[in-house]
Design a protein around this motif. Structure first.
Motif, PDB file in Angstrom:
ATOM      1  N   LEU A  15       0.872  -1.048  -0.022  1.00  0.00           N
ATOM      2  CA  LEU A  15      -0.029   0.033  -0.101  1.00  0.00           C
ATOM      3  C   LEU A  15       0.836   1.351  -0.070  1.00  0.00           C
ATOM      4  O   LEU A  15       0.453   2.190  -0.626  1.00  0.00           O
ATOM      5  N   LEU A  16       2.089   1.305   0.673  1.00  0.00           N
ATOM      6  CA  LEU A  16       2.726   2.468   0.848  1.00  0.00           C
ATOM      7  C   LEU A  16       3.961   2.556  -0.270  1.00  0.00           C
ATOM      8  O   LEU A  16       4.344   3.698  -0.524  1.00  0.00           O
ATOM      9  N   GLY A  17       4.418   1.445  -0.954  1.00  0.00           N
ATOM     10  CA  GLY A  17       5.390   1.314  -1.690  1.00  0.00           C
ATOM     11  C   GLY A  17       6.806   0.969  -1.039  1.00  0.00           C
ATOM     12  O   GLY A  17       6.722   0.946   0.058  1.00  0.00           O
ATOM     13  N   GLU A  18       7.771   1.106  -1.791  1.00  0.00           N
ATOM     14  CA  GLU A  18       9.181   0.627  -1.287  1.00  0.00           C
ATOM     15  C   GLU A  18       9.682   1.581  -0.191  1.00  0.00           C
ATOM     16  O   GLU A  18       9.644   2.876  -0.518  1.00  0.00           O
ATOM     17  N   PRO A  19      10.085   0.761   0.735  1.00  0.00           N
ATOM     18  CA  PRO A  19      10.795   1.898   1.920  1.00  0.00           C
ATOM     19  C   PRO A  19      12.048   2.303   1.606  1.00  0.00           C
ATOM     20  O   PRO A  19      12.740   1.366   0.541  1.00  0.00           O
ATOM     21  N   ARG A  20      12.652   3.392   1.814  1.00  0.00           N
ATOM     22  CA  ARG A  20      13.918   3.686   1.479  1.00  0.00           C
ATOM     23  C   ARG A  20      15.095   3.876   2.585  1.00  0.00           C
ATOM     24  O   ARG A  20      16.320   4.267   2.500  1.00  0.00           O
ATOM     25  N   PHE A  21      14.420   3.472   3.837  1.00  0.00           N
ATOM     26  CA  PHE A  21      15.311   3.877   4.911  1.00  0.00           C
ATOM     27  C   PHE A  21      16.502   2.628   5.173  1.00  0.00           C
ATOM     28  O   PHE A  21      17.356   2.595   5.504  1.00  0.00           O
ATOM     29  N   ASN A  22      15.708   1.751   5.514  1.00  0.00           N
ATOM     30  CA  ASN A  22      16.157   0.053   5.692  1.00  0.00           C
ATOM     31  C   ASN A  22      17.086   0.097   6.750  1.00  0.00           C
ATOM     32  O   ASN A  22      18.183  -0.349   6.497  1.00  0.00           O
ATOM     33  N   TRP A  23      16.729   0.407   8.067  1.00  0.00           N
ATOM     34  CA  TRP A  23      17.791   0.392   8.974  1.00  0.00           C
ATOM     35  C   TRP A  23      17.904  -0.883   9.532  1.00  0.00           C
ATOM     36  O   TRP A  23      16.857  -1.679   9.724  1.00  0.00           O
ATOM     37  N   ASP A  24      18.927  -1.189  10.098  1.00  0.00           N
ATOM     38  CA  ASP A  24      19.310  -2.728  10.369  1.00  0.00           C
ATOM     39  C   ASP A  24      19.924  -2.717  11.578  1.00  0.00           C
ATOM     40  O   ASP A  24      20.228  -3.806  12.223  1.00  0.00           O
ATOM     41  N   ASP A  25      20.231  -1.556  12.528  1.00  0.00           N
ATOM     42  CA  ASP A  25      21.148  -1.793  13.830  1.00  0.00           C
ATOM     43  C   ASP A  25      19.742  -1.506  14.964  1.00  0.00           C
ATOM     44  O   ASP A  25      19.332  -0.640  14.703  1.00  0.00           O
ATOM     45  N   PRO A  26      19.798  -2.637  15.880  1.00  0.00           N
ATOM     46  CA  PRO A  26      18.793  -2.410  16.867  1.00  0.00           C
ATOM     47  C   PRO A  26      19.183  -1.630  17.944  1.00  0.00           C
ATOM     48  O   PRO A  26      18.362  -1.322  18.822  1.00  0.00           O
ATOM     49  N   ALA A  27      20.553  -1.173  18.134  1.00  0.00           N
ATOM     50  CA  ALA A  27      21.051  -0.313  19.182  1.00  0.00           C
ATOM     51  C   ALA A  27      20.034   0.808  19.614  1.00  0.00           C
ATOM     52  O   ALA A  27      19.843   1.147  20.753  1.00  0.00           O
ATOM     53  N   PRO A  28      19.367   1.707  18.662  1.00  0.00           N
ATOM     54  CA  PRO A  28      18.721   2.840  19.028  1.00  0.00           C
ATOM     55  C   PRO A  28      17.498   2.427  19.876  1.00  0.00           C
ATOM     56  O   PRO A  28      17.060   3.217  20.646  1.00  0.00           O
ATOM     57  N   TRP A  29      16.910   1.249  19.234  1.00  0.00           N
ATOM     58  CA  TRP A  29      15.675   0.741  19.873  1.00  0.00           C
ATOM     59  C   TRP A  29      15.910   0.181  21.451  1.00  0.00           C
ATOM     60  O   TRP A  29      15.168   0.487  22.150  1.00  0.00           O
ATOM     61  N   GLU A  30      17.080  -0.634  21.442  1.00  0.00           N
ATOM     62  CA  GLU A  30      17.154  -0.990  22.569  1.00  0.00           C
ATOM     63  C   GLU A  30      17.902   0.030  23.823  1.00  0.00           C
ATOM     64  O   GLU A  30      17.223  -0.264  24.862  1.00  0.00           O
ATOM     65  N   ASP A  31      18.449   1.035  23.115  1.00  0.00           N
ATOM     66  CA  ASP A  31      18.910   2.266  24.111  1.00  0.00           C
ATOM     67  C   ASP A  31      17.613   3.044  24.705  1.00  0.00           C
ATOM     68  O   ASP A  31      17.285   3.216  25.709  1.00  0.00           O
ATOM     69  N   LEU A  32      16.414   3.304  23.691  1.00  0.00           N
ATOM     70  CA  LEU A  32      15.318   3.803  23.898  1.00  0.00           C
ATOM     71  C   LEU A  32      14.510   2.909  24.923  1.00  0.00           C
ATOM     72  O   LEU A  32      14.000   3.461  25.965  1.00  0.00           O
ATOM     73  N   GLU A  33      14.402   1.730  24.730  1.00  0.00           N
ATOM     74  CA  GLU A  33      13.505   0.611  25.529  1.00  0.00           C
ATOM     75  C   GLU A  33      14.179   0.806  26.958  1.00  0.00           C
ATOM     76  O   GLU A  33      13.269   0.848  27.763  1.00  0.00           O
ATOM     77  N   ARG A  34      15.423   0.643  26.885  1.00  0.00           N
ATOM     78  CA  ARG A  34      16.032   0.588  28.164  1.00  0.00           C
ATOM     79  C   ARG A  34      15.751   1.856  28.927  1.00  0.00           C
ATOM     80  O   ARG A  34      15.478   1.926  30.082  1.00  0.00           O
ATOM     81  N   GLU A  35      15.810   3.071  28.453  1.00  0.00           N
ATOM     82  CA  GLU A  35      15.666   4.403  28.969  1.00  0.00           C
ATOM     83  C   GLU A  35      14.137   4.601  29.515  1.00  0.00           C
ATOM     84  O   GLU A  35      14.026   5.131  30.532  1.00  0.00           O
ATOM     85  N   LEU A  36      13.273   4.084  28.776  1.00  0.00           N
ATOM     86  CA  LEU A  36      11.961   4.293  29.198  1.00  0.00           C
ATOM     87  C   LEU A  36      11.314   2.998  29.735  1.00  0.00           C
ATOM     88  O   LEU A  36      10.323   3.333  30.695  1.00  0.00           O
ATOM     89  N   GLY A  37      12.079   2.101  29.806  1.00  0.00           N
ATOM     90  CA  GLY A  37      11.562   0.789  30.721  1.00  0.00           C
ATOM     91  C   GLY A  37      10.297   0.048  30.101  1.00  0.00           C
ATOM     92  O   GLY A  37       9.570  -0.472  30.675  1.00  0.00           O
ATOM     93  N   VAL A  38      10.197   0.231  28.442  1.00  0.00           N
ATOM     94  CA  VAL A  38       9.185  -0.343  27.771  1.00  0.00           C
ATOM     95  C   VAL A  38       9.894  -1.120  26.632  1.00  0.00           C
ATOM     96  O   VAL A  38      10.923  -1.013  26.299  1.00  0.00           O
ATOM     97  N   ALA A  39       9.104  -1.832  26.144  1.00  0.00           N
ATOM     98  CA  ALA A  39       9.478  -2.516  24.836  1.00  0.00           C
ATOM     99  C   ALA A  39       8.488  -2.379  23.639  1.00  0.00           C
ATOM    100  O   ALA A  39       7.436  -2.526  23.725  1.00  0.00           O
ATOM    101  N   PHE A  40       9.046  -1.778  22.468  1.00  0.00           N
ATOM    102  CA  PHE A  40       8.146  -1.322  21.522  1.00  0.00           C
ATOM    103  C   PHE A  40       7.732  -2.655  20.798  1.00  0.00           C
ATOM    104  O   PHE A  40       8.620  -3.532  20.567  1.00  0.00           O
TER     105      PHE A  40
END
Length: 122
Positions: A15-40
């Motif tokens: 529906l949206l078409g091809e993405p162009r960002f395609n990030w593959d490093d989980p570190a930013p998510w893990e850092d934010l989840e640890r900081e907030l105490g939640v899991a996205f």
């Protein structure tokens, strides 16, 4: 209760078409989840990793947590909403319903008459 259906990135891409960002490093998510105490949710992370910080149909904003990005989720988190509504669906199911124009808290009808679209945040 909804009957769970596995929504994949391919469903969103159709529906949206091809993405162009395609990030593959989980570190930013893990850092934010640890900081907030939640899991996205994994499907939310997968979609935002694919598309990056974008606006969808000029109405829905997704922000990636990588701190070096201009629009970083980790710098923009605000928790001032007075109420939350629990929907028994995954983020992917919600986004797919939204893109198809179904009423799921935000109404896309009229916002994207030519079909769903996305663009990087300015």
């Amino acid at each position: 209760m909804r009957n769970p259906v596995a929504v994949t990135l391919a469903d969103i891409r159709s529906l949206l078409g091809e993405p162009r960002f395609n990030w593959d490093d989980p570190a930013p998510w893990e850092d934010l989840e640890r900081e907030l105490g939640v899991a996205f949710p994994a499907d939310f992370r997968e979609i935002v990793d694919a598309y990056g910080s974008v606006t969808i149909n000029g109405q829905l904003y997704l922000k990636h947590p990588a701190r070096h990005l201009l629009h970083s989720l980790s710098d923009a988190m605000e928790f001032d909403s007075p109420a939350w509504t629990l929907y028994e669906m995954t983020f992917g199911e919600w986004l797919l319903d939204y893109l198809r124009g179904r009423d799921v808290t935000l109404c896309v009808r009229g916002r994207a008459p030519a079909g769903p679209f996305w663009e990087f945040l300015p």
